[in-house]
Enzyme design. Structure first.
Site, PDB file in Angstrom:
ATOM      1  CG  ASP A  26       4.009  -2.921   1.725  1.00  0.00           C
ATOM      2  OD1 ASP A  26       3.113  -2.100   1.485  1.00  0.00           O
ATOM      3  OD2 ASP A  26       5.005  -2.665   2.423  1.00  0.00           O
TER       4      ASP A  26
ATOM      5  CD  GLU B 124      -0.568  -1.000   2.305  1.00  0.00           C
ATOM      6  OE1 GLU B 124      -0.182  -1.817   3.153  1.00  0.00           O
ATOM      7  OE2 GLU B 124      -0.091   0.129   2.185  1.00  0.00           O
TER       8      GLU B 124
ATOM      9  CG  ASP C 191       9.084  -2.452   3.018  1.00  0.00           C
ATOM     10  OD1 ASP C 191       8.461  -1.513   2.532  1.00  0.00           O
ATOM     11  OD2 ASP C 191      10.084  -2.307   3.745  1.00  0.00           O
TER      12      ASP C 191
END
Lengths: 201, 201
Positions: free
Chosen positions: B7, B68, B141
């Site tokens: 992430d 991501e 996260d």
């Protein structure tokens, strides 16, 4: 000062090397455009750009790398790739302890043409003139990289002085605040002692 | 399959390692959040994130890195930094020939919660459940990095098969087009010869 100017991009990434002399004198030492095909894997494209940046840094040993600051608002479709390309170039510089500075497109345009809203053709024309080049640098990414380097040659030293002055002012302000705070503590301690003394009497 | 989920972010960058077993079985092997202070130089922040990614790749040797996919539209202020952080991690993977794949936030949410519009709390809850963890991964996260890795464990093999099928279809189509084109050339050459023959007679 030797400045490596970078117009970041995945498809075309302009890299230029400009040296500043006395006053506003600037000389172009090298300029190139790194291209990667759009059907290549993103990681491979970034690797190609990173490798080119490492080569430039090692061969030309610039004192500073000036990269165009990208905004997410402009050209949404390419902004992410542009940021990623700029990121791996900043990383290559960081690995070599070469400072990285950013300039916005309008700062660059204003520096070389006098107007923050100049178009690509005007930037190319002025870059050609300023550097005394025989032919216009092509494509526009090459001209943009040169413009960025010129912009940093002219604005960079002033920016550094401003940043230093700001740091000094911040340090002074911190010291002053600390002094005031300790003076207040002393005063309140004295008051308290006086109050305790009064109560005690 | 060993998947490293990322992430990306400059301030907090979640990195997780998940291994897939039979069917939908997934096991978390490690998870961490790399933090860099916002007053640090951008190049140094990227260097810290890149160094952490290199360490993870070398120690854990994942087969694939799932990152991501960032869109410029969301959170304009942090999108550029996020893209840059993702870029240096993709670079680290590319340097080691580890393939990099991207999943959108809604693909990740849909994979772990069943809804592409689930909120952070729902994602964390489902990640905890799926991985059979005793405590919820913190901060968000860390949970997001785990969710990304899970998403790739489940969607990745299908995506690869789809991509292969697409490639095969493209190759077949190319071959067919080439065949048609050469047949047309032969036909037109024959026609031309016939026409010349008629004129000659």
């Amino acid at each position: 000062m030797r400045v490596m100017g970078v117009d970041p991009g995945l498809t075309r990434c302009g890299i230029a090397l400009v040296e500043s002399g006395r006053g506003r004198q600037v000389t172009a030492l090298d300029v190139d455009v790194v291209r990667t095909p759009s059907d290549m894997d993103l990681a491979e494209r970034l690797l190609a750009i990173y490798t080119a940046a490492c080569h430039w840094l090692d061969v030309h040993q610039p004192e500073v790398v000036a990269i165009e600051r990208v905004f997410a608002q402009n050209q949404v479709s390419t902004a992410m790739g542009t940021a990623q390309a700029g990121g791996v170039i900043a990383l290559a510089a960081g690995q070599r302890d070469v400072p990285v500075r950013f300039h916005t497109p309008s700062e660059v345009k204003a520096a070389v043409t006098g107007s923050g809203r100049a178009d690509k053709a005007q930037v190319t024309t002025m870059v050609t003139k300023i550097l005394g080049m025989q032919t216009k640098p092509r494509p526009a990414d090459a001209a943009d990289a040169l413009a960025l380097a010129i912009c940093h040659c002219w604005r960079g030293p002033m920016q550094e002085r401003m940043a230093q002055a700001q740091q000094q002012a911040d340090a002074l302000a911190r010291r002053h605040r600390a002094k005031v705070a300790s003076a207040r503590q002393v005063a309140s301690a004295t008051e308290q002692r006086a109050a305790t003394g009064q109560r005690g009497s």
